[in-house]
Structures are given as structure tokens and as C-alpha cells.
Design an enzyme around this catalytic site. Sequence first.
Site, short mmCIF file in Angstrom:
data_model
loop_
_atom_site.label_atom_id
_atom_site.label_comp_id
_atom_site.label_asym_id
_atom_site.label_seq_id
_atom_site.Cartn_x
_atom_site.Cartn_y
_atom_site.Cartn_z
N SER A 12 0.83 -1.22 0.00
CA SER A 12 0.00 0.00 0.00
C SER A 12 0.86 1.26 0.00
O SER A 12 0.47 2.29 -0.56
CB SER A 12 -0.99 0.00 1.16
OG SER A 12 -0.33 0.17 2.39
N ASN A 13 2.04 1.20 0.61
CA ASN A 13 2.95 2.37 0.56
C ASN A 13 3.54 2.55 -0.84
O ASN A 13 3.72 3.68 -1.30
CB ASN A 13 4.06 2.24 1.60
CG ASN A 13 3.58 2.65 2.97
OD1 ASN A 13 3.34 3.83 3.24
ND2 ASN A 13 3.40 1.67 3.85
N LEU A 85 11.09 -6.80 4.82
CA LEU A 85 11.36 -7.42 6.12
C LEU A 85 12.79 -7.90 6.33
O LEU A 85 13.17 -8.26 7.44
CB LEU A 85 10.39 -8.59 6.35
CG LEU A 85 8.91 -8.21 6.38
CD1 LEU A 85 8.04 -9.43 6.61
CD2 LEU A 85 8.65 -7.15 7.44
N LYS A 86 13.59 -7.94 5.26
CA LYS A 86 14.95 -8.48 5.40
C LYS A 86 15.96 -7.37 5.68
O LYS A 86 15.77 -6.23 5.26
CB LYS A 86 15.34 -9.18 4.10
CG LYS A 86 14.66 -10.52 3.91
CD LYS A 86 15.53 -11.63 4.49
CE LYS A 86 14.77 -12.89 4.84
NZ LYS A 86 14.24 -13.63 3.72
N LEU A 87 17.05 -7.77 6.35
CA LEU A 87 18.17 -6.82 6.52
C LEU A 87 18.82 -6.58 5.16
O LEU A 87 18.93 -7.50 4.34
CB LEU A 87 19.22 -7.42 7.45
CG LEU A 87 19.21 -7.04 8.93
CD1 LEU A 87 20.47 -7.60 9.59
CD2 LEU A 87 19.09 -5.55 9.17
N ASN A 102 13.93 3.80 5.10
CA ASN A 102 12.91 2.83 5.52
C ASN A 102 11.77 3.55 6.21
O ASN A 102 11.99 4.59 6.84
CB ASN A 102 13.56 1.83 6.51
CG ASN A 102 12.57 0.80 7.03
OD1 ASN A 102 11.81 0.20 6.25
ND2 ASN A 102 12.53 0.60 8.34
N HIS A 104 8.96 3.06 9.16
CA HIS A 104 8.65 2.22 10.32
C HIS A 104 7.34 2.73 10.94
O HIS A 104 7.19 3.93 11.17
CB HIS A 104 9.80 2.29 11.33
CG HIS A 104 9.60 1.36 12.49
ND1 HIS A 104 9.79 0.00 12.39
CD2 HIS A 104 9.18 1.60 13.75
CE1 HIS A 104 9.51 -0.56 13.55
NE2 HIS A 104 9.14 0.39 14.39
N ASP A 145 16.29 -0.63 12.18
CA ASP A 145 15.62 0.55 12.75
C ASP A 145 16.52 1.49 13.57
O ASP A 145 16.03 2.16 14.48
CB ASP A 145 14.42 0.12 13.63
CG ASP A 145 13.42 -0.72 12.86
OD1 ASP A 145 13.23 -0.46 11.66
OD2 ASP A 145 12.85 -1.64 13.46
N GLU A 174 1.32 7.08 7.05
CA GLU A 174 2.40 6.56 6.19
C GLU A 174 2.16 6.96 4.74
O GLU A 174 3.09 7.36 4.03
CB GLU A 174 2.46 5.02 6.27
CG GLU A 174 2.90 4.50 7.62
CD GLU A 174 3.06 2.99 7.61
OE1 GLU A 174 3.73 2.48 6.70
OE2 GLU A 174 2.52 2.32 8.51
C1 GRF Z 1 3.86 -0.56 6.79
O1 GRF Z 1 3.16 -0.41 7.99
C2 GRF Z 1 5.29 -0.15 6.95
O2 GRF Z 1 5.48 0.88 7.84
C3 GRF Z 1 5.90 -1.40 7.55
O3 GRF Z 1 5.26 -2.45 6.87
C4 GRF Z 1 3.98 -2.02 6.43
C5 GRF Z 1 3.93 -2.24 4.96
O4 GRF Z 1 2.66 -2.03 4.44
N1 GRF Z 1 7.34 -1.35 7.50
P1 GRF Z 1 2.42 -2.00 2.90
O5 GRF Z 1 3.00 -3.29 2.31
O6 GRF Z 1 3.07 -0.79 2.33
O7 GRF Z 1 0.92 -1.96 2.74
#
Ligand code: GRF
Length: 200
Positions: A12-13, A85-87, A102, A104, A145, A174
Site C-alpha cells: 500500500s505504501n 522485512l529483510k536486513l 525505511n 517504520h 531501525d 504513512e
Molecule cells: C507498513 O506499515 C510499513 O510501515 C511497515 O510495513 C507495512 C507495509 O505495508 N514497514 P504495505 O506493504 O506498504 O501496505
Amino acid sequence: MKIAIFVSGRGSNLKAILDSRENKPQVEVKAVVSDKIDCPAFTVAKQFSILTYSVGNNYGCINNDELIKNLQSLDIELIVLAGYLKLIPNKLLSFYKGKIINIHPALLPSFGGKGMYGMNVHKAVFESSAKVSGVTIHFVDETYDTGKIIAQQCVDISNVVSPEEIAERVLKIEHTLLPFIVGKFAEGKIDYVGNRVVVN
Ligand code: GRF
């Protein structure tokens, strides 16, 4: 500015950045990269005809060296981790030093670190009984983070009744803050004053 967006989830971002392109014609999303083969966010990328890459050891994936080569051949100037999710491996970090950010879904330096992603974050915030949460956009370094903070926006959660409600409020922020900050990078308006990152 040519950017790559790294994703692991629904995207979604990613969509928020793509939808804001009219406002930010100087931002060009050239590639979407995931640690998953069938990442749901790829559907979004494909709707916008954007190249997708899966990184890893499975069939159909590329390795980190190939990823770096591809990013370089696309002239990528900024990497945006949007739910990745990965480093980030050290080699990629050193190629793109100061050029990986990133998002968060909480106010760092609280509620961050390994395992603090997705609903885990919002559950921890809810359990802590914190009255505000929010969004942090930060530079990426070798650990989860901990990089310098670029931007934060908070949201009142004093009356929420569930972690899901926190997630909903935070996600809404976000979707405006991330495109805004990416636009600021494209305009060359992210700077340092001494040791502090400033958004001009
Ligand atoms: C978001 O809440 C972002 O902050 C976090 O993972 C989520 C990703 O959401 N790191 P999306 O895949 O962008 O919908």
C-alpha cells in the site's frame, strides 16, 4: 530521480508513492524488489508496468550481486524500503550509502528492532499503553531501525481499543508522509546540519 522500492507485503505504501507521481513528476519508480517470489505488492507494480525482481536462493530469484548490477544499470539513486522485512546486505549498503531509507510504523527509537514489524509493532504499542504512536522515516544502516531519523509524524491513540485501530491510524499517515519525503529527496531538500538530518 530514479528510485527502487523494496517490499515484502501488500504494497500500500508502494501504491501511495505511485499515486503521488502526478504531484512529484521528478520521482520515477524504476523497480520493485522483494524477498518473496509472489509478493502481493508485485500486482501493484505490474499495474504500473514496473520491473519486478525477487531476491533469494529460490528458482526465479536473483542473488544480491545481480540485484546490485540491475539497480546500477537502472541508475537507481534512492532505495525505499516500504514494508521490506529483510536486513539489507552490507555490499548493497555500501553501494548505496546514505541512499536507502525505511518507513517504520511507530515512533523510533521505541518499538523498533528485530521482530518489530507489522502488527507486532502495533500490539507492543497497544500493550505499553502509550498514548501516541506514529510514523518514522529513517536512513538504513547495518541493524534494524537504528539509522538516523529523517521525518516523524505522530498520531493520538489515547482512545483506541485495539492494535488494529492503531495500525489503521498509523497507515493513513504513512501514505502521505512517505510520498512527501521521497519528493523531498527528489528535490534535493534532505540535508545535514551538523549531525542532524533536516528536511528543507
Ligand atoms: C507498513 O506499515 C510499513 O510501515 C511497515 O510495513 C507495512 C507495509 O505495508 N514497514 P504495505 O506493504 O506498504 O501496505
